[in-house]
Design an enzyme around this catalytic site. Structure first.
Site, PDB file in Angstrom:
ATOM      1  N   THR A 163       0.889  -1.204  -0.057  1.00 30.80           N
ATOM      2  CA  THR A 163      -0.014  -0.067  -0.098  1.00 30.80           C
ATOM      3  C   THR A 163       0.750   1.302   0.132  1.00 30.80           C
ATOM      4  OG1 THR A 163      -0.163  -0.109   2.391  1.00 30.80           O
ATOM      5  CG2 THR A 163      -1.925  -1.134   1.160  1.00 30.80           C
ATOM      6  N   LYS A 164       1.904   1.237   0.196  1.00 30.37           N
ATOM      7  CA  LYS A 164       3.044   2.181   0.186  1.00 30.37           C
ATOM      8  C   LYS A 164       3.055   2.915  -1.195  1.00 30.37           C
ATOM      9  CE  LYS A 164       4.457   2.426   4.350  1.00 30.37           C
ATOM     10  NZ  LYS A 164       3.539   1.244   5.096  1.00 30.37           N
TER      11      LYS A 164
END
Length: 368
Positions: free
Chosen positions: A185-186
């Site tokens: 999710t970064k």
């Protein structure tokens, strides 16, 4: 209309034709742990981050752990850090027997307050971990001054800030170590867990490389205690592809953030993100402070809009840190912010009409 917090399927669809051959190459070579793809990523990442050295590791958590081990942090040493952060920041220090010491944060940026750091320094203090939260760097100049005066190691938790800068200096290159997460999710996400350490010291580079591979200097010669902190070859291959797109993706995040700033500027019940002078944020999150936060979150959900609370409770109040004397301490800004923050969709895959819809629903909730 549906507005997800993040749409990784859409991101993958746009780069599938680049990613799959890169993965296939690793499969054919069977260089599964470290290997050429990881070595190439380290070179590419060093160039992107303006870092002398980059060490690819198994996760952002392990990047912090390896850096603390390399700095010699151990039992009884005090490490000053924020309570408003992900558990890994504190947990890695605690795993080594060090004592987490929590400092309060700036209400403007949500990052650790250097004035509060100074108040926490004791003869037992050995390190500071400033967290560059939501894509904006902490105020590094006074932090480095404190560290210099007291002989402390600075480990930048840059998990959310690859590509960010402060007065022209890149995230992860000001302290002794920079620690990055490539959780999916970064802004730069792997296909699983992965992380990286940056440093400008050849000695730190050498030590971190040994620690990530069980402390080996040569095969079956163990110079120090280490662990299995290696990045997988497939993650290196995926990250090499994604890194080529990262600047474009982050420019889109910045454009999306600017649009929110304009659309929501007259909503008195919320405070928009404050980016300090000299800082370039990469907006890992677009985080507002909102009156009636929980009701707003529910209203957005009912209208098909994703949102998230990072973070709902201070770490010093979590059960696992009850043994610390500071668990009974009050961090007024941190506790207030935990009740107010809400992150809304800002990813590069979000379309303009989705942003406008999200802003409209926030305004509607407050009857603006």
């Amino acid at each position: 209309m549906n507005v997800p917090m993040l749409d990784l399927k859409k991101q993958f669809a746009g780069i599938k034709d680049e990613v799959m051959p890169a993965i296939e190459q690793v499969c054919q070579s069977q260089a599964c742990c470290l290997g050429p793809a990881v070595e190439q990523f380290e070179k590419n990442a060093s160039q992107f981050c303006n870092a002398e050295y980059s060490i690819a590791v198994s996760s952002g958590t392990d990047a912090l752990l390896v850096s603390l081990m390399a700095a010699g942090i151990g039992r009884g040493d005090e490490v000053i850090l924020p309570s408003f952060t992900f558990a890994a920041t504190t947990g890695t220090a605690a795993r080594l027997g060090a004592v987490p010491v929590f400092a309060d944060i700036s209400e403007r940026t949500f990052n650790i307050d250097p004035v509060k750091i100074e108040e926490k320094v004791t003869p037992k203090t050995k390190a500071i971990i400033p967290v560059h939260l939501f894509g904006q760097m902490a105020d590094m100049m006074p932090i480095m001054d404190i560290a210099s005066r007291h002989g402390l190691t600075v480990i930048e938790d840059a998990a959310q800030s690859i590509g960010a800068s402060q007065n022209g200096q890149s995230s992860g290159t000001i302290g002794d170590f920079g620690c990055f997460s490539f959780y999916p999710t970064k802004n730069l996400g792997a296909f699983g867990d992965a992380g990286m350490i940056t440093t400008c010291s050849s000695e730190n580079d050498s030590i971190c490389r040994m620690i990530r591979n069980h402390g080996q200097n040569k095969q079956y010669e163990y110079e120090r205690i280490g662990g299995n902190f290696r990045m997988d070859g497939i993650q290196g291959a995926v990250l090499n592809v994604k890194l080529k797109h990262l600047k474009d993706w982050e420019r889109k995040r910045q454009a999306n953030a600017a649009m929110y700033d304009e659309l929501l500027k007259d909503v008195k019940q919320i405070q928009l993100p404050v980016i300090e002078s000299g800082n370039v944020s990469v907006y890992n999150q677009y985080t507002i402070k909102a009156e009636n936060r929980d009701q707003l979150k529910e209203y957005l959900r009912d209208n098909g809009i994703g949102s998230a609370v990072y973070y709902p409770a201070p770490l010093n109040k979590q059960k696992c840190f009850e043994y610390l004397s500071c668990s009974r301490e009050t961090l007024p800004v941190t506790e207030k912010v935990c009740r107010e923050v809400l992150s809304i969709p800002v990813s590069p895959e979000i379309e303009r009409q989705q942003l406008e819809y999200t802003a409209d629903k926030i305004r509607e909730f407050y009857s603006c």
